[in-house]
Design an enzyme around this catalytic site. Structure first.
Site, short mmCIF file in Angstrom:
data_model
loop_
_atom_site.label_atom_id
_atom_site.label_comp_id
_atom_site.label_asym_id
_atom_site.label_seq_id
_atom_site.Cartn_x
_atom_site.Cartn_y
_atom_site.Cartn_z
N SER A 134 -38.54 7.29 -13.62
CA SER A 134 -38.12 8.46 -14.39
C SER A 134 -37.06 8.04 -15.38
O SER A 134 -36.36 7.04 -15.18
CB SER A 134 -37.55 9.51 -13.43
OG SER A 134 -36.80 10.48 -14.12
N TYR A 165 -30.59 9.84 -7.13
CA TYR A 165 -31.89 9.94 -7.80
C TYR A 165 -32.02 8.84 -8.86
O TYR A 165 -33.02 8.13 -8.92
CB TYR A 165 -32.06 11.32 -8.43
CG TYR A 165 -33.37 11.50 -9.13
CD1 TYR A 165 -34.54 11.70 -8.41
CD2 TYR A 165 -33.46 11.46 -10.52
CE1 TYR A 165 -35.76 11.87 -9.05
CE2 TYR A 165 -34.67 11.62 -11.16
CZ TYR A 165 -35.82 11.82 -10.43
OH TYR A 165 -37.03 11.98 -11.07
#
Length: 155
Positions: free
Chosen positions: A4, A30
């Site tokens: 991502s 994350y």
């Protein structure tokens, strides 16, 4: 390896990868996990397994169930230019699997059906790959750490 643009939030902290000596921050965690996914593709490719890391774009997934409605709305408003449907998000993964542009390459970070452009660590861009997510030495360090954690050695 699905990664991502969130990798820009944090490189892998090899000294405290599991947040045992610092306060847990879910966005940093994350980012660290997405940096690790990009490095994993580099490590796998170095071991003869053709691998790429792919940023699908902003897609509302089950990950959002851990966010308040206000957090979700704030994320959408900040990332509006990156939001995609599931089908649009899948396009880069499919492209990476079949693109002739990737012949002879491996371990590269892909986004928007293309090879991503490297950007500086302090870039404010929401596109591109940061230096810590494409560093072969860090990929080797991650591979070694992964082998230690799992107790499995893969040559």
């Amino acid at each position: 390896a699905l990664t991502s643009v969130g990798h820009r939030r944090s490189p892998v902290d090899f000294d405290d990868w599991n947040f045992e000596r610092r306060p847990y921050d879910r966005w940093m965690a994350y980012g660290q996990s997405k940096s690790a996914n990009a490095l994993f593709a580099i490590g796998a490719n170095a071991r003869g397994v053709k691998a790429f890391s792919v940023h699908p774009g902003g897609i509302l997934t089950g990950l959002g169930k851990f966010m308040t409605p206000e957090e979700t709305e704030a994320l959408i408003s900040r990332a509006r230019n990156m939001m995609k449907t599931v089908e649009q998000g899948a396009a880069t993964s499919v492209w990476a699997a079949v693109s002739r542009q990737l012949d002879g390459l491996g371990g590269v970070y892909c986004e928007d059906c293309n090879i991503a452009t490297p950007v500086p660590a302090d870039s404010q861009e929401t596109r591109g790959i940061r230096p810590w997510a494409m560093d072969p030495a860090l990929a080797e360090r991650l591979w070694t750490l992964s082998e230690q954690i799992t107790g499995l050695a893969i040559a």
